[in-house]
Design an enzyme around this catalytic site. Structure first.
Site, PDB file in Angstrom:
ATOM      1  N   SER A  61       5.292  -9.731  -3.569  1.00 13.54           N
ATOM      2  CA  SER A  61       4.354  -9.304  -4.615  1.00 13.54           C
ATOM      3  C   SER A  61       4.773  -9.700  -6.033  1.00 13.54           C
ATOM      4  CB  SER A  61       4.167  -7.791  -4.564  1.00 13.54           C
ATOM      5  OG  SER A  61       3.225  -7.466  -3.570  1.00 13.54           O
ATOM      6  N   LYS A  64       2.683 -12.155  -7.769  1.00 14.45           N
ATOM      7  CA  LYS A  64       1.391 -11.775  -8.368  1.00 14.45           C
ATOM      8  C   LYS A  64       1.422 -11.925  -9.885  1.00 14.45           C
ATOM      9  CE  LYS A  64       0.261  -8.832  -4.444  1.00 14.45           C
ATOM     10  NZ  LYS A  64       0.533  -7.587  -3.768  1.00 14.45           N
ATOM     11  N   TYR A 187      -2.478 -17.406  -1.144  1.00 16.59           N
ATOM     12  CA  TYR A 187      -1.808 -16.116  -1.354  1.00 16.59           C
ATOM     13  C   TYR A 187      -0.542 -16.021  -0.498  1.00 16.59           C
ATOM     14  CZ  TYR A 187      -0.847 -11.144  -0.974  1.00 16.59           C
ATOM     15  OH  TYR A 187      -0.203  -9.930  -0.962  1.00 16.59           O
ATOM     16  N   TYR A 239       3.724  -0.538  -7.381  1.00 15.97           N
ATOM     17  CA  TYR A 239       2.712   0.048  -6.492  1.00 15.97           C
ATOM     18  C   TYR A 239       2.460   1.497  -6.903  1.00 15.97           C
ATOM     19  CZ  TYR A 239       5.205  -3.594  -3.814  1.00 15.97           C
ATOM     20  OH  TYR A 239       5.854  -4.723  -3.416  1.00 15.97           O
ATOM     21  N   VAL A 257       8.094  -6.849  -1.388  1.00 15.40           N
ATOM     22  CA  VAL A 257       8.671  -6.341  -0.136  1.00 15.40           C
ATOM     23  C   VAL A 257       9.798  -7.224   0.418  1.00 15.40           C
ATOM     24  CG1 VAL A 257       6.664  -4.967   0.574  1.00 15.40           C
ATOM     25  CG2 VAL A 257       6.845  -7.353   1.318  1.00 15.40           C
TER      26      VAL A 257
HETATM   27  N1  GLN Z   1       3.021 -10.695   1.227  1.00 15.90           N
HETATM   28  C1  GLN Z   1       3.016  -9.270   1.164  1.00 15.90           C
HETATM   29  C2  GLN Z   1       1.697  -8.713   1.725  1.00 15.90           C
HETATM   30  O1  GLN Z   1       0.682  -9.287   1.500  1.00 15.90           O
HETATM   31  C3  GLN Z   1       3.223  -8.852  -0.244  1.00 15.90           C
HETATM   32  C4  GLN Z   1       3.228  -7.368  -0.398  1.00 15.90           C
HETATM   33  C5  GLN Z   1       4.273  -6.847  -1.291  1.00 15.90           C
HETATM   34  O2  GLN Z   1       5.281  -7.453  -1.642  1.00 15.90           O
HETATM   35  N2  GLN Z   1       4.049  -5.622  -1.641  1.00 15.90           N
HETATM   36  O3  GLN Z   1       1.670  -7.725   2.376  1.00 15.90           O
END
Ligand code: GLN
Length: 311
Positions: A61, A64, A187, A239, A257
């Site tokens: 994430s 992003k 993505y 988050y 994650v």
């Molecule tokens: N690639 C992960 C997903 O889409 C990214 C989520 C994350 O790092 N929170 O679930």
């Protein structure tokens, strides 16, 4: 400062080993839970390191932030925020619920649904290549590459992201004339870019310096784009733990994650931390501990009294 960085790693290691490495992307389950790394990048070009700073992990994430800036660069403010909102959700990063109960327009660019829409706002011939180049510039590292195994693993298993993308297309949030798999592929690739803690620290430093690499003088992004990214890092970067993290640490940050966290201490430094064990919300347990320690000991909270800031 080196001693404080070392101490932050020792502090994080002193807690009982709880949590679990991400396993819903099978390839991430291979991460070594005993790894802890921390790095600080300073405006003078020095990067301090401690612990397992040579261990690569995927951005997940954290990517992003890069894709949002690239979407703002290539599509502009209006086009991006016509399709994605600006409000935190208080829900999990991969939650679907608001897409139907609220509006199909995702609440913000830091949740998965928002990031998939942001990927569709990157207007260039090779969006992933452009994102990779921008990541390399932010991190000052031309060697940064895709982790092919993680990418393929997520592409195979990413059913929840796929569900959200198809739903958003059915509601007209994603263009109907483009195969949704095209945006999902971007993505998944973006999430699978491999970095180290020092890479994130250097990226944090560029963000802290409003988009200019303080070492080379190169402008990587415009100040307004970086301001938007850092604002989302404050409100949505961890988050549905973003509120508690803002109170306790108070540094614009983005977690992933893969176990990494990117942090930007306004004008002063970038910080990158890594520990693959995640809490229930999906944030790196050791990473949050290290940042709590550094913020307290160095007075890095964004609302610290100036005299408490360590030099
Ligand atoms: N690639 C992960 C997903 O889409 C990214 C989520 C994350 O790092 N929170 O679930």
């Amino acid at each position: 400062m080196q001693k404080l960085l070392d101490d932050s790693v020792t502090y994080a290691k002193s807690f009982p080993k709880t949590g679990a490495v991400a396993s819903y992307i099978p390839e991430l389950a291979k991460a070594d839970p005993t790894r802890y790394g921390a790095a600080i990048a300073l405006p003078n070009g020095r990067t301090l390191i401690s612990g397992d700073t040579d261990v690569p992990f995927t951005m997940q994430s954290i990517s992003k932030v890069v894709s949002l800036i690239l979407a703002l660069q290539t599509s502009g403010y209006d086009a991006v925020f016509k399709r994605v909102g600006m409000e935190p959700t208080g829900d999990a990063f991969n939650s679907i619920i608001r897409l139907e109960t609220n509006t199909a327009k995702p609440s913000n660019p830091m949740i998965n649904a928002g990031a998939i829409v942001v990927a569709s706002c990157i207007q260039c011939e090779h969006p992933f290549e452009a994102m990779l180049q921008l990541t390399r510039k932010f991190c000052g590292n031309d060697q940064i590459e895709l982790n092919e195994a993680v990418y393929l693993s997520e592409k195979k298993e990413g059913k929840r992201n796929r569900a959200m993308a198809y739903f958003m297309q059915s509601e007209g949030i994603l263009p109907s004339d483009v195969d949704v798999e095209y945006y999902l592929d971007q993505y998944f690739r973006m999430c699978s870019v491999s970095v180290t803690a020092p890479d994130l620290a250097r990226m944090g430093m560029v963000l802290a310096n409003n988009g200019v690499n303080p070492v080379t003088g190169e402008r990587v992004a415009e100040g307004w784009q970086v301001r938007i990214a850092k604002t989302f890092m404050v409100t949505c970067g961890l988050y549905d733990s973003s509120g508690a993290f803002a109170v306790k640490v108070g540094i614009p940050s983005k977690s992933g994650v893969g176990g990494g966290i990117l942090s930007a201490v306004e004008k002063r430094m970038g910080i990158g931390v890594f520990h693959p064990m995640l809490d229930a919300k999906g944030n790196s347990i050791g990473g949050v501990r290290m940042l709590e320690f550094l913020s307290q000991r160095m007075g890095l909270h964004m609302f610290s009294e100036p005299e408490t800031v360590a030099g």
